[in-house]
Write a protein that holds these residues in place. Structure first.
Motif, PDB file in Angstrom:
ATOM      1  N   LEU A 167       0.803  -1.235   0.000  1.00  0.00           N
ATOM      2  CA  LEU A 167       0.000   0.000   0.000  1.00  0.00           C
ATOM      3  C   LEU A 167       0.830   1.277   0.000  1.00  0.00           C
ATOM      4  N   GLY A 168       2.149   1.159   0.044  1.00  0.00           N
ATOM      5  CA  GLY A 168       2.991   2.343   0.104  1.00  0.00           C
ATOM      6  C   GLY A 168       2.891   3.199  -1.152  1.00  0.00           C
ATOM      7  N   LEU A 169       3.083   4.499  -0.988  1.00  0.00           N
ATOM      8  CA  LEU A 169       3.031   5.435  -2.112  1.00  0.00           C
ATOM      9  C   LEU A 169       4.448   5.713  -2.599  1.00  0.00           C
ATOM     10  N   PRO A 170       4.762   5.352  -3.852  1.00  0.00           N
ATOM     11  CA  PRO A 170       6.107   5.608  -4.386  1.00  0.00           C
ATOM     12  C   PRO A 170       6.409   7.104  -4.428  1.00  0.00           C
ATOM     13  N   GLU A 171       7.659   7.437  -4.271  1.00  0.00           N
ATOM     14  CA  GLU A 171       8.073   8.838  -4.282  1.00  0.00           C
ATOM     15  C   GLU A 171       7.676   9.500  -5.596  1.00  0.00           C
ATOM     16  N   GLY A 172       7.103  10.696  -5.497  1.00  0.00           N
ATOM     17  CA  GLY A 172       6.730  11.463  -6.677  1.00  0.00           C
ATOM     18  C   GLY A 172       5.368  11.121  -7.252  1.00  0.00           C
ATOM     19  N   GLN A 173       4.660  10.145  -6.654  1.00  0.00           N
ATOM     20  CA  GLN A 173       3.345   9.768  -7.176  1.00  0.00           C
ATOM     21  C   GLN A 173       2.237  10.305  -6.277  1.00  0.00           C
ATOM     22  N   ASN A 174       1.009  10.300  -6.833  1.00  0.00           N
ATOM     23  CA  ASN A 174      -0.168  10.683  -6.052  1.00  0.00           C
ATOM     24  C   ASN A 174      -1.390  10.012  -6.675  1.00  0.00           C
ATOM     25  N   TYR A 175      -2.549  10.286  -6.107  1.00  0.00           N
ATOM     26  CA  TYR A 175      -3.792   9.674  -6.572  1.00  0.00           C
ATOM     27  C   TYR A 175      -4.694  10.652  -7.318  1.00  0.00           C
ATOM     28  N   ASP A 176      -4.136  11.714  -7.825  1.00  0.00           N
ATOM     29  CA  ASP A 176      -4.948  12.737  -8.482  1.00  0.00           C
ATOM     30  C   ASP A 176      -5.563  12.280  -9.797  1.00  0.00           C
ATOM     31  N   SER A 177      -4.989  11.262 -10.439  1.00  0.00           N
ATOM     32  CA  SER A 177      -5.462  10.849 -11.767  1.00  0.00           C
ATOM     33  C   SER A 177      -6.363   9.625 -11.745  1.00  0.00           C
ATOM     34  N   ASP A 197       0.250   2.142   6.894  1.00  0.00           N
ATOM     35  CA  ASP A 197       0.217   2.281   5.438  1.00  0.00           C
ATOM     36  C   ASP A 197      -1.214   2.396   4.934  1.00  0.00           C
ATOM     37  N   LEU A 198      -2.107   1.599   5.510  1.00  0.00           N
ATOM     38  CA  LEU A 198      -3.511   1.663   5.099  1.00  0.00           C
ATOM     39  C   LEU A 198      -4.105   3.028   5.415  1.00  0.00           C
ATOM     40  N   ALA A 199      -3.818   3.545   6.604  1.00  0.00           N
ATOM     41  CA  ALA A 199      -4.342   4.863   6.981  1.00  0.00           C
ATOM     42  C   ALA A 199      -3.815   5.946   6.051  1.00  0.00           C
ATOM     43  N   SER A 200      -2.537   5.865   5.693  1.00  0.00           N
ATOM     44  CA  SER A 200      -1.950   6.854   4.781  1.00  0.00           C
ATOM     45  C   SER A 200      -2.614   6.788   3.407  1.00  0.00           C
ATOM     46  N   LEU A 201      -2.882   5.568   2.939  1.00  0.00           N
ATOM     47  CA  LEU A 201      -3.546   5.408   1.646  1.00  0.00           C
ATOM     48  C   LEU A 201      -4.946   6.003   1.681  1.00  0.00           C
ATOM     49  N   LEU A 202      -5.706   5.705   2.718  1.00  0.00           N
ATOM     50  CA  LEU A 202      -7.072   6.223   2.802  1.00  0.00           C
ATOM     51  C   LEU A 202      -7.070   7.739   2.936  1.00  0.00           C
ATOM     52  N   ASP A 203      -6.104   8.285   3.662  1.00  0.00           N
ATOM     53  CA  ASP A 203      -5.984   9.741   3.758  1.00  0.00           C
ATOM     54  C   ASP A 203      -5.707  10.352   2.384  1.00  0.00           C
ATOM     55  N   ALA A 204      -4.832   9.712   1.615  1.00  0.00           N
ATOM     56  CA  ALA A 204      -4.487  10.224   0.291  1.00  0.00           C
ATOM     57  C   ALA A 204      -5.688  10.171  -0.648  1.00  0.00           C
ATOM     58  N   LEU A 205      -6.458   9.103  -0.584  1.00  0.00           N
ATOM     59  CA  LEU A 205      -7.645   8.983  -1.441  1.00  0.00           C
ATOM     60  C   LEU A 205      -8.704  10.004  -1.034  1.00  0.00           C
ATOM     61  N   GLN A 206      -8.853  10.191   0.262  1.00  0.00           N
ATOM     62  CA  GLN A 206      -9.812  11.192   0.731  1.00  0.00           C
ATOM     63  C   GLN A 206      -9.404  12.584   0.276  1.00  0.00           C
ATOM     64  N   GLU A 207      -8.129  12.889   0.402  1.00  0.00           N
ATOM     65  CA  GLU A 207      -7.635  14.208   0.007  1.00  0.00           C
ATOM     66  C   GLU A 207      -7.807  14.443  -1.483  1.00  0.00           C
ATOM     67  N   ALA A 208      -7.646  13.374  -2.274  1.00  0.00           N
ATOM     68  CA  ALA A 208      -7.781  13.508  -3.732  1.00  0.00           C
ATOM     69  C   ALA A 208      -9.240  13.474  -4.182  1.00  0.00           C
ATOM     70  N   GLY A 209     -10.152  13.203  -3.258  1.00  0.00           N
ATOM     71  CA  GLY A 209     -11.567  13.170  -3.603  1.00  0.00           C
ATOM     72  C   GLY A 209     -11.970  11.931  -4.394  1.00  0.00           C
ATOM     73  N   ILE A 210     -11.256  10.810  -4.167  1.00  0.00           N
ATOM     74  CA  ILE A 210     -11.518   9.582  -4.897  1.00  0.00           C
ATOM     75  C   ILE A 210     -12.461   8.690  -4.088  1.00  0.00           C
ATOM     76  N   GLU A 211     -13.487   8.169  -4.741  1.00  0.00           N
ATOM     77  CA  GLU A 211     -14.371   7.232  -4.053  1.00  0.00           C
ATOM     78  C   GLU A 211     -13.586   5.983  -3.669  1.00  0.00           C
ATOM     79  N   HIS A 212     -13.703   5.574  -2.429  1.00  0.00           N
ATOM     80  CA  HIS A 212     -12.954   4.417  -1.972  1.00  0.00           C
ATOM     81  C   HIS A 212     -13.702   3.702  -0.859  1.00  0.00           C
ATOM     82  N   HIS A 213     -13.416   2.407  -0.750  1.00  0.00           N
ATOM     83  CA  HIS A 213     -14.010   1.556   0.267  1.00  0.00           C
ATOM     84  C   HIS A 213     -12.910   0.643   0.797  1.00  0.00           C
ATOM     85  N   ALA A 214     -12.992   0.275   2.047  1.00  0.00           N
ATOM     86  CA  ALA A 214     -11.987  -0.612   2.621  1.00  0.00           C
ATOM     87  C   ALA A 214     -12.639  -1.553   3.624  1.00  0.00           C
ATOM     88  N   GLN A 215     -12.135  -2.773   3.651  1.00  0.00           N
ATOM     89  CA  GLN A 215     -12.513  -3.723   4.692  1.00  0.00           C
ATOM     90  C   GLN A 215     -11.232  -4.246   5.327  1.00  0.00           C
TER      91      GLN A 215
END
Length: 253
Positions: A167-177, A197-215
Motif C-alpha cells: 500500500l505504500g506510495l512511491p516517491e513522486g506519485q499521487n492519486y490525483d489521476s 500504510d492503510l491509513a496513509s492510503l485512505l488519507d491520500a484517497l480522501q484528500e484527492a476526492g476519490i471514491e474508496h471503500h476498505a474492509q
C-alpha cells in the motif's frame, strides 16, 4: 507473497471440481506489449448468454499459476469473463524466491516499464473471448500493489480492487489521476503493509476526492486468501470474496 500457490488444499480441490462442472471455458492467451510476448489466461462461463463484465486479474510476485487460474475460473463461474494477465513475459516466470524478488524489483525500479506492461495488458481485454467494454482490475499481494499503480496512472476502468497488496506510495506519485472507485481488502496483522500504510492510503484517497471503500479483517495476515499457505484465513477469504462480488455487481452493472 506466497511460495507455492499450486499446492492448494482439499477445500481448493473440491472448489475446483465444482467449477469444472459449471461449463467454464478456459484458454491461455498470448499477446504482445511493445514487441514482447506475454501469456495470460482467460476463463468465461459458456452457459450464460452474456457475460456480466470483464475482470482483469494481476498475479502475485511469482507470476500466473494455479492460484490465478483458480480465481479466474471462480469468477467465470459467477458469470464474468476473467483475464489473468502476465507482467513477466512468456516463458519468463520466476522459479525461486530470489527470482520472485528480482522480477518484481525490476518493475518497482522502472515505473515507466511497469505501467507500460499494465496498460498494454489492459488494452488486451478487448481482444479476449467474451470481452466487454467494462473492466474492473483486481490483484493479490504484488498484484494488489500493481492495481494501485494502475489507478495512480489513470487507467480507464470501472474499478480497482487490491487484496493484501503493498500500500505504500512511491516517491513522486499521487492519486490525483484515479478514474474509478477503489476497494481495499486487507488484514490487520499484515506485516508487509501495516495499518499505518492503510491509513496513509485512505488519507491520500480522501484528500484527492476519490471514491474508496476498505474492509479490514482483524488478525488476518498478509496472504490470508492463499489456499494452503500458513497465512490462510477462511473467514477473511470468504468475506473479501463477498466484498469483491458486491463491488463487481455495482461497478459492472
Amino acid at each position: 507473497m506466497r511460495v507455492n500457490k499450486a499446492a492448494g488444499t482439499v477445500l481448493g480441490t473440491l472448489l475446483f471440481s465444482s467449477i469444472a462442472q459449471a461449463g467454464i471455458t478456459s484458454t491461455s492467451h498470448v499477446y504482445e506489449v511493445n514487441g514482447i510476448a506475454y501469456e495470460g489466461y482467460v476463463a468465461y462461463n459458456s452457459n450464460v448468454e452474456q457475460t456480466r463484465g470483464t475482470v482483469m486479474i494481476i498475479h502475485d510476485w511469482n507470476g500466473v499459476d494455479g492460484y490465478e487460474i483458480r480465481r479466474a475460473e471462480m469468477l467465470a463461474a459467477e458469470g464474468y469473463t476473467a483475464f489473468a494477465v502476465d507482467l513477466f513475459g512468456q516463458g519468463n516466470q520466476p522459479q525461486s524466491m530470489e527470482e520472485n524478488r528480482q522480477r518484481t524489483g525490476e518493475l518497482y525500479a522502472d515505473r515507466e516499464e511497469f505501467r507500460a506492461r499494465l496498460m498494454g495488458s489492459l488494452a488486451q481485454t478487448s481482444e479476449i473471448p467474451g470481452a466487454t467494454d467494462k473492466v474492473v482490475v483486481m490483484g493479490y499481494c504484488f498484484g494488489g500493489a500493481a492495481v494501485l499503480e494502475m489507478a495512480r496512472a489513470g487507467a480507464d476502468t470501472q474499478g480497482f480492487v487490491s487484496f493484501h497488496g503493498g500500500l505504500g506510495l512511491p516517491e513522486g506519485q499521487n492519486y490525483d489521476s484515479v478514474t474509478a472507485p477503489l476497494l481495499i481488502l486487507h488484514g490487520s496483522a499484515d506485516p508487509v503493509s501495516g495499518m499505518q500504510d492503510l491509513a496513509s492510503l485512505l488519507d491520500a484517497l480522501q484528500e484527492a476526492g476519490i471514491e474508496h471503500h476498505a474492509q479490514v479483517y482483524g488478525g488476518a495476515r498478509h496472504s490470508y486468501t492463499v489456499f494452503g499457505s500458513g497465512d490462510y484465513d477462511l473467514a477473511a477469504d470468504r468475506a473479501s470474496w463477498s466484498a469483491l462480488q458486491a463491488f463487481l455487481a455495482r461497478q459492472l452493472h
